[in-house]
Design a protein around this motif. Sequence first.
Motif, short mmCIF file in Angstrom:
data_model
loop_
_atom_site.label_atom_id
_atom_site.label_comp_id
_atom_site.label_asym_id
_atom_site.label_seq_id
_atom_site.Cartn_x
_atom_site.Cartn_y
_atom_site.Cartn_z
N ASN A 66 -2.72 -0.04 13.63
CA ASN A 66 -3.94 -0.66 13.08
C ASN A 66 -5.09 0.33 12.92
N THR A 67 -4.76 1.54 12.52
CA THR A 67 -5.80 2.55 12.30
C THR A 67 -6.26 2.54 10.85
N ARG A 68 -7.47 3.01 10.64
CA ARG A 68 -8.02 3.13 9.31
C ARG A 68 -8.12 4.61 8.93
N LYS A 69 -7.90 4.92 7.67
CA LYS A 69 -7.98 6.29 7.20
C LYS A 69 -9.17 6.45 6.26
N ILE A 70 -9.78 7.63 6.26
CA ILE A 70 -10.88 7.90 5.34
C ILE A 70 -10.50 9.07 4.44
N SER A 71 -11.21 9.22 3.34
CA SER A 71 -10.94 10.33 2.42
C SER A 71 -11.54 11.62 2.95
N TYR A 72 -11.09 12.73 2.40
CA TYR A 72 -11.63 14.02 2.83
C TYR A 72 -13.09 14.16 2.45
N ASP A 73 -13.48 13.59 1.31
CA ASP A 73 -14.90 13.62 0.93
C ASP A 73 -15.75 12.82 1.93
N ALA A 74 -15.21 11.71 2.40
CA ALA A 74 -15.95 10.86 3.35
C ALA A 74 -16.15 11.55 4.69
N VAL A 75 -15.34 12.57 4.98
CA VAL A 75 -15.47 13.28 6.25
C VAL A 75 -16.84 13.93 6.38
N TRP A 76 -17.42 14.40 5.27
CA TRP A 76 -18.74 15.04 5.34
C TRP A 76 -19.76 14.14 6.03
N ASN A 77 -19.89 12.91 5.53
CA ASN A 77 -20.88 11.99 6.09
C ASN A 77 -20.49 11.52 7.49
N ALA A 78 -19.19 11.36 7.71
CA ALA A 78 -18.74 10.94 9.03
C ALA A 78 -19.13 11.97 10.09
N LEU A 79 -18.96 13.25 9.79
CA LEU A 79 -19.30 14.30 10.76
C LEU A 79 -20.80 14.35 11.03
N LYS A 80 -21.60 13.95 10.07
CA LYS A 80 -23.04 13.91 10.30
C LYS A 80 -23.40 12.87 11.36
N GLY A 125 1.46 21.92 7.19
CA GLY A 125 1.22 21.78 5.76
C GLY A 125 0.77 20.41 5.32
N PHE A 126 -0.05 19.75 6.14
CA PHE A 126 -0.48 18.39 5.76
C PHE A 126 -1.72 18.38 4.88
N GLY A 127 -2.36 19.53 4.69
CA GLY A 127 -3.48 19.63 3.77
C GLY A 127 -4.66 18.74 4.13
N THR A 128 -5.27 18.14 3.12
CA THR A 128 -6.45 17.31 3.32
C THR A 128 -6.20 15.86 2.91
N SER A 129 -4.93 15.48 2.86
CA SER A 129 -4.61 14.10 2.51
C SER A 129 -5.00 13.16 3.64
N ALA A 130 -5.27 11.91 3.30
CA ALA A 130 -5.66 10.93 4.31
C ALA A 130 -4.57 10.80 5.35
N GLY A 131 -4.93 10.98 6.59
CA GLY A 131 -3.98 11.06 7.69
C GLY A 131 -4.38 12.22 8.57
N ASP A 135 -8.24 13.21 9.87
CA ASP A 135 -8.37 12.56 11.17
C ASP A 135 -9.58 13.13 11.92
N LEU A 136 -10.57 12.29 12.13
CA LEU A 136 -11.83 12.74 12.73
C LEU A 136 -11.68 13.18 14.18
N HIS A 137 -10.59 12.80 14.82
CA HIS A 137 -10.42 13.21 16.21
C HIS A 137 -10.14 14.71 16.36
N HIS A 138 -9.84 15.40 15.23
CA HIS A 138 -9.70 16.85 15.32
C HIS A 138 -10.51 17.59 14.27
N LEU A 139 -11.33 16.88 13.53
CA LEU A 139 -12.22 17.49 12.55
C LEU A 139 -13.61 17.64 13.15
N ARG A 140 -14.17 18.83 13.06
CA ARG A 140 -15.48 19.09 13.64
C ARG A 140 -16.32 19.92 12.69
#
Length: 267
Positions: A66-80, A125-131, A135-140
């Motif tokens: 039951n997890t939700r995924k976000i786009s790579y573009d959305a990561v910018w605002n999420a990290l803020k 090799g998972f790139g920047t695809s949703a998943g 994943d914000l738990h390892h994106l900083r």
Amino acid sequence: MSVAQRARWKTWAAISAALVGLTVPALTATPAGATTGAYDSTYYKNAVGKTGTGLKSSLHTIISGNTRKISYDAVWNALKTTDQDPANSANVLLLYSGTSRSKTLSGGDLGDWNREHVWAQSHGGFGTSAGPGTDLHHLRAADVQVNSIRGNKDFDYGGSAVSGAPGSYTDSNSFEPRDADKGDVARMVLYMAVRYEGDDGFPDLEANDSTTNGSVPFLGRISVLKQWNEQDPPSAFEERRNDIIFNTYQGNRNPFIDHPEWVEAIW
């Protein structure tokens, strides 16, 4: 730790790795229920009390469901939001350097901050695809130049000081974050090794004891990451970040922030 001490450590670590195949007495894992937390009777109820592969499997089911995924573009605002400086809401705190930098300076230029994949994209090799790629738990948030220096290196005790990140070191195949980030890095890497087990179209990510993993879906060194998890316990910044990702973005938690002792219980 001096350069000479780091060299001695890496020599000792290499010898230790060579001895892994030797027969040694069986060790008893630390009980998974050694501490209690706010989510033990709800979110983690099927994991509490387990150890080893049973604990890892239970946690995988919990943090993958039951997890939700976000786009790579959305990561910018999420990290803020997730990486906001508690002392200055207009800034984010950068991984590896601890620098507080304006949220507006996001991008790819010198002096900007960008999106650091703590589990390097090329390791699987998972790139920047949703998943795993988003994943914000390892994106900083991290300084562009420091992020580039880290590249896709495994984690270990390094060699030369990293410009722009006091207390961080690097050599040809590894990167050592500053002391205040060591535990953060360990718990992010080990979260990924539990979250992605190859059953959802993405690679089976695993932590090992190598610093020459290249493009395979492994990241090291597990022996060092375990030390860092012990040396640098979860901070209020990590705990707040875990809550935000759970409540606002992905709907899942990093169990090693809630229960750092589960690292030893699994590995």
